[in-house]
Design a protein around this motif. Structure first.
Motif, PDB file in Angstrom:
ATOM      1  N   ALA A   1     -11.514  39.639  47.641  1.00 52.09           N
ATOM      2  CA  ALA A   1     -10.233  40.309  47.407  1.00 52.09           C
ATOM      3  C   ALA A   1      -9.301  40.147  48.608  1.00 52.09           C
ATOM      4  O   ALA A   1      -8.081  39.994  48.445  1.00 52.09           O
ATOM      5  CB  ALA A   1     -10.460  41.787  47.110  1.00 52.09           C
ATOM      6  N   ALA A   2      -9.841  40.206  49.819  1.00 50.19           N
ATOM      7  CA  ALA A   2      -9.009  40.052  51.014  1.00 50.19           C
ATOM      8  C   ALA A   2      -8.384  38.662  51.059  1.00 50.19           C
ATOM      9  O   ALA A   2      -7.195  38.497  51.375  1.00 50.19           O
ATOM     10  CB  ALA A   2      -9.846  40.297  52.265  1.00 50.19           C
ATOM     11  N   ASN A   3      -9.181  37.654  50.741  1.00 48.86           N
ATOM     12  CA  ASN A   3      -8.690  36.278  50.755  1.00 48.86           C
ATOM     13  C   ASN A   3      -7.582  36.081  49.722  1.00 48.86           C
ATOM     14  O   ASN A   3      -6.505  35.550  50.032  1.00 48.86           O
ATOM     15  CB  ASN A   3      -9.865  35.329  50.487  1.00 48.86           C
ATOM     16  CG  ASN A   3      -9.469  33.877  50.427  1.00 48.86           C
ATOM     17  OD1 ASN A   3      -8.791  33.455  49.490  1.00 48.86           O
ATOM     18  ND2 ASN A   3      -9.894  33.094  51.408  1.00 48.86           N
ATOM     19  N   GLU A   4      -7.829  36.523  48.510  1.00 51.08           N
ATOM     20  CA  GLU A   4      -6.877  36.246  47.441  1.00 51.08           C
ATOM     21  C   GLU A   4      -5.642  37.131  47.517  1.00 51.08           C
ATOM     22  O   GLU A   4      -4.541  36.706  47.167  1.00 51.08           O
ATOM     23  CB  GLU A   4      -7.587  36.362  46.090  1.00 51.08           C
ATOM     24  CG  GLU A   4      -8.684  35.305  45.956  1.00 51.08           C
ATOM     25  CD  GLU A   4      -9.391  35.295  44.612  1.00 51.08           C
ATOM     26  OE1 GLU A   4      -8.774  35.746  43.615  1.00 51.08           O
ATOM     27  OE2 GLU A   4     -10.554  34.833  44.557  1.00 51.08           O
ATOM     28  N   LEU A   5      -5.795  38.364  48.016  1.00 49.17           N
ATOM     29  CA  LEU A   5      -4.625  39.214  48.215  1.00 49.17           C
ATOM     30  C   LEU A   5      -3.734  38.630  49.309  1.00 49.17           C
ATOM     31  O   LEU A   5      -2.504  38.658  49.205  1.00 49.17           O
ATOM     32  CB  LEU A   5      -5.052  40.637  48.576  1.00 49.17           C
ATOM     33  CG  LEU A   5      -3.911  41.652  48.693  1.00 49.17           C
ATOM     34  CD1 LEU A   5      -3.187  41.828  47.360  1.00 49.17           C
ATOM     35  CD2 LEU A   5      -4.433  43.002  49.193  1.00 49.17           C
ATOM     36  N   GLU A   6      -4.343  38.088  50.358  1.00 49.40           N
ATOM     37  CA  GLU A   6      -3.563  37.454  51.418  1.00 49.40           C
ATOM     38  C   GLU A   6      -2.763  36.272  50.875  1.00 49.40           C
ATOM     39  O   GLU A   6      -1.581  36.103  51.205  1.00 49.40           O
ATOM     40  CB  GLU A   6      -4.494  36.989  52.543  1.00 49.40           C
ATOM     41  CG  GLU A   6      -3.778  36.362  53.715  1.00 49.40           C
ATOM     42  CD  GLU A   6      -4.668  36.192  54.936  1.00 49.40           C
ATOM     43  OE1 GLU A   6      -4.316  35.394  55.827  1.00 49.40           O
ATOM     44  OE2 GLU A   6      -5.721  36.876  55.006  1.00 49.40           O
ATOM     45  N   THR A   7      -3.399  35.480  50.033  1.00 47.67           N
ATOM     46  CA  THR A   7      -2.691  34.347  49.435  1.00 47.67           C
ATOM     47  C   THR A   7      -1.466  34.818  48.656  1.00 47.67           C
ATOM     48  O   THR A   7      -0.364  34.271  48.811  1.00 47.67           O
ATOM     49  CB  THR A   7      -3.640  33.580  48.496  1.00 47.67           C
ATOM     50  OG1 THR A   7      -4.742  33.066  49.254  1.00 47.67           O
ATOM     51  CG2 THR A   7      -2.918  32.428  47.804  1.00 47.67           C
ATOM     52  N   ARG A   8      -1.642  35.850  47.847  1.00 48.90           N
ATOM     53  CA  ARG A   8      -0.522  36.316  47.039  1.00 48.90           C
ATOM     54  C   ARG A   8       0.545  37.007  47.879  1.00 48.90           C
ATOM     55  O   ARG A   8       1.760  36.848  47.623  1.00 48.90           O
ATOM     56  CB  ARG A   8      -1.037  37.253  45.945  1.00 48.90           C
ATOM     57  CG  ARG A   8       0.006  37.695  44.897  1.00 48.90           C
ATOM     58  CD  ARG A   8       0.830  36.548  44.295  1.00 48.90           C
ATOM     59  NE  ARG A   8       0.065  35.398  43.887  1.00 48.90           N
ATOM     60  CZ  ARG A   8      -0.496  35.213  42.688  1.00 48.90           C
ATOM     61  NH1 ARG A   8      -0.420  36.155  41.776  1.00 48.90           N
ATOM     62  NH2 ARG A   8      -1.136  34.089  42.414  1.00 48.90           N
ATOM     63  N   MET A   9       0.155  37.763  48.914  1.00 48.64           N
ATOM     64  CA  MET A   9       1.144  38.426  49.760  1.00 48.64           C
ATOM     65  C   MET A   9       2.012  37.401  50.491  1.00 48.64           C
ATOM     66  O   MET A   9       3.220  37.599  50.669  1.00 48.64           O
ATOM     67  CB  MET A   9       0.462  39.348  50.775  1.00 48.64           C
ATOM     68  CG  MET A   9      -0.140  40.615  50.172  1.00 48.64           C
ATOM     69  SD  MET A   9       1.035  41.591  49.197  1.00 48.64           S
ATOM     70  CE  MET A   9       0.660  40.997  47.524  1.00 48.64           C
ATOM     71  N   MET A  10       1.416  36.307  50.918  1.00 49.15           N
ATOM     72  CA  MET A  10       2.211  35.270  51.589  1.00 49.15           C
ATOM     73  C   MET A  10       3.187  34.617  50.619  1.00 49.15           C
ATOM     74  O   MET A  10       4.288  34.214  51.010  1.00 49.15           O
ATOM     75  CB  MET A  10       1.285  34.238  52.221  1.00 49.15           C
ATOM     76  CG  MET A  10       0.419  34.794  53.352  1.00 49.15           C
ATOM     77  SD  MET A  10       1.377  35.539  54.694  1.00 49.15           S
ATOM     78  CE  MET A  10       2.124  34.087  55.414  1.00 49.15           C
ATOM     79  N   GLU A  11       2.817  34.562  49.361  1.00 48.63           N
ATOM     80  CA  GLU A  11       3.747  34.049  48.349  1.00 48.63           C
ATOM     81  C   GLU A  11       4.876  35.049  48.108  1.00 48.63           C
ATOM     82  O   GLU A  11       6.043  34.665  47.974  1.00 48.63           O
ATOM     83  CB  GLU A  11       2.989  33.772  47.051  1.00 48.63           C
ATOM     84  CG  GLU A  11       1.999  32.628  47.154  1.00 48.63           C
ATOM     85  CD  GLU A  11       1.086  32.506  45.937  1.00 48.63           C
ATOM     86  OE1 GLU A  11       0.318  31.522  45.876  1.00 48.63           O
ATOM     87  OE2 GLU A  11       1.126  33.406  45.063  1.00 48.63           O
TER      88      GLU A  11
END
Length: 471
Positions: A110-120
């Motif tokens: 979740a940390a990895n994928e949330l970071e990806t989306r937040m940067m988007e």
């Protein structure tokens, strides 16, 4: 500590936190203690046995709090803000409770994928090119270091990470003299060295002059050196200056030099469409950084770092021993390879909380109000005969000095040094100083989350009162 004890203390702490934020305005902004005061009160040796939390917390209030400068005070106008906000604090409580070390997708998907989306989300909110891909670093300094590493790898054709710089033409970094000190520190760390950082003399508006940059690159090439990276400022630390990105980017394209944009503070202002003209030419950049932990109301640490071609950095930093293999994560970016540190905090959670709590429009409204307060302050200062504006206002930063007349420049410098000390010693507000074309100036940043126009007005009145009381 039992879980029941933990529950009771957690309720007590949350009440204290709320009371603190509600009453922080009543405290002196800058700590009023003297060097060594706390050390004199702390035992020289650790306790041999455990102590009750009531005693520890009592010492926190009596020993620690007097030595705290209150960054969340609405009259904190110094440096650039390290803003917190209630949604961010709540997220940090959860992050601390989870205690996740998010180095791999597998260690916290979740940390990895949330970071990806937040940067988007941040990319879209800021109007950055879709070609940028990002990760969250711990600080702008770390982001600048990564940019210089990527530039070093490009100019050495990716040889330096493995073979070092021996036998290579020496890489050179270029930045305005107004650029943050972390640029020179990054050059030291990654093997380029301070002597190969060219500090361009800024023009009248404190921005880098493209013609000087082009001449410096040509001169270094003729001397057998290897121009590797240009760092352009979008809101430099001292005076908030903005370098001409398009003109610099065109030079970098012609010279095949890596271009990094340091927008650590002012990048948050790019969520306002009316401020994006400062980013003209951003599509020519190779990397870009801004820090939501400065002006986007997200607790430190949270630095958004973007790259056009992340492979230039990942190839330099990726090391994959067997104990870090994560087959299930091969479909996702492994952000451990995008930064110097292997260990990674769950930084995206607080960003998610903040953006969802305020919404993009709410964040824009707060940033816009901070800029409007700076505009009003600038007008007030310019209309006051014994004060003068010393640099163009940029975003929410105003630079000025006290000038009662009849004094030479050296005496004015000394007077303004006395003034900033007297202001900060008063505890009523907190400012910092810098220099503008060699002259001492006061800088005032109206970007604290709880700052309202009344705080800026009270601060300006206090500055005048203290200045005229110096004699």
């Amino acid at each position: 500590m039992t879980f029941e004890d933990f529950r009771a203390q957690a309720h007590r702490f949350s009440d204290w936190m709320t009371d603190y934020l509600e009453t922080v305005e009543t405290r002196p902004v800058r700590s009023q203690v003297r060097p060594g005061d706390l050390l004199k009160q702390l035992p020289a040796h650790a306790p041999s046995g455990g102590e009750p939390m009531d005693a520890i917390f009592a010492d926190f209030e009596t020993l620690i709090m007097p030595g705290i400068t209150h960054w969340q005070h609405p009259s904190f106008f110094a440096y650039f803000n390290a803003n917190s906000s209630p949604p961010s604090v709540l997220a940090e409580m959860l992050t601390a409770t989870l205690g996740a070390q998010c180095m791999l997708w597998e260690t916290s998907p979740a940390a990895n994928e949330l970071e990806t989306r937040m940067m988007e989300w941040l990319r879209e909110m800021s109007g950055l090119p879709d070609t940028f891909t990002g990760t969250i670093q711990d600080s702008g300094s770390a982001s600048n270091l990564c940019a210089l590493i990527a530039g070093r790898e490009r100019v050495t054709q990716r040889r330096a990470a493995h073979g070092g710089l021996a036998g290579e033409s020496a890489p050179v970094v270029y930045a305005s003299a107004e650029a943050h000190s972390s640029v020179e520190k990054a050059a030291r760390i990654c093997g380029i060295g301070s002597d190969h950082v060219r500090k361009m003399t800024p023009g009248p508006d404190f921005a880098m002059r493209p013609e000087e940059l082009a001449a410096a690159i040509r001169a270094d090439r003729a001397a057998g050196l290897a121009p590797s990276c240009v760092v352009a400022c979008l809101g430099a630390t001292g005076l908030g200056s903005v370098d001409p990105i398009r003109a610099i980017g065109e030079i970098c394209q012609q010279e095949e030099v890596f271009l990094h944009i340091d927008a650590a503070w002012a990048g948050t202002a790019m969520i306002l469409p009316e401020e994006r003209h400062w980013m003209d030419g951003i599509e020519l950049a190779d990397s870009y950084v801004f820090n939501p932990h400065k002006w986007m109301f997200t607790n430190f640490d949270c630095s958004a770092f973007y790259m056009r071609n992340p492979a230039e950095l990942v190839d330099a930093l990726a090391i994959s021993p067997a104990y870090l293999e994560s087959p299930d994560g091969e479909q996702m970016p492994e952000y451990r390879d995008w930064s110097v540190a292997l260990a990674r905090r769950f930084r995206a959670l607080k960003l998610w909380f903040v953006i969802r709590s305020y919404g993009a429009d709410g964040l824009r409204a707060m940033v816009r109000q901070h800029i409007d307060m700076a505009k009003t302050l600038e007008t007030r200062i310019a209309a006051t005969p014994d004060f003068e504006i010393m640099a163009p206002r940029r975003f929410a930063l105003t630079a000025f000095r006290y000038n009662p007349g009849g004094m030479d420049e050296a005496a004015l410098d000394a007077l303004n040094m006395r003034l900033v000390r007297a202001i900060n010693d008063s505890g009523r507000l907190y400012l910092t100083r810098t220099t503008a074309h060699g002259r001492v100036v006061l800088r005032m940043v109206t970007g604290q989350i709880y700052t309202e126009p009344r705080h800026v007005e009270a601060g300006w009145l206090a500055i005048q009162e203290i200045a005229r009381g110096l004699g």
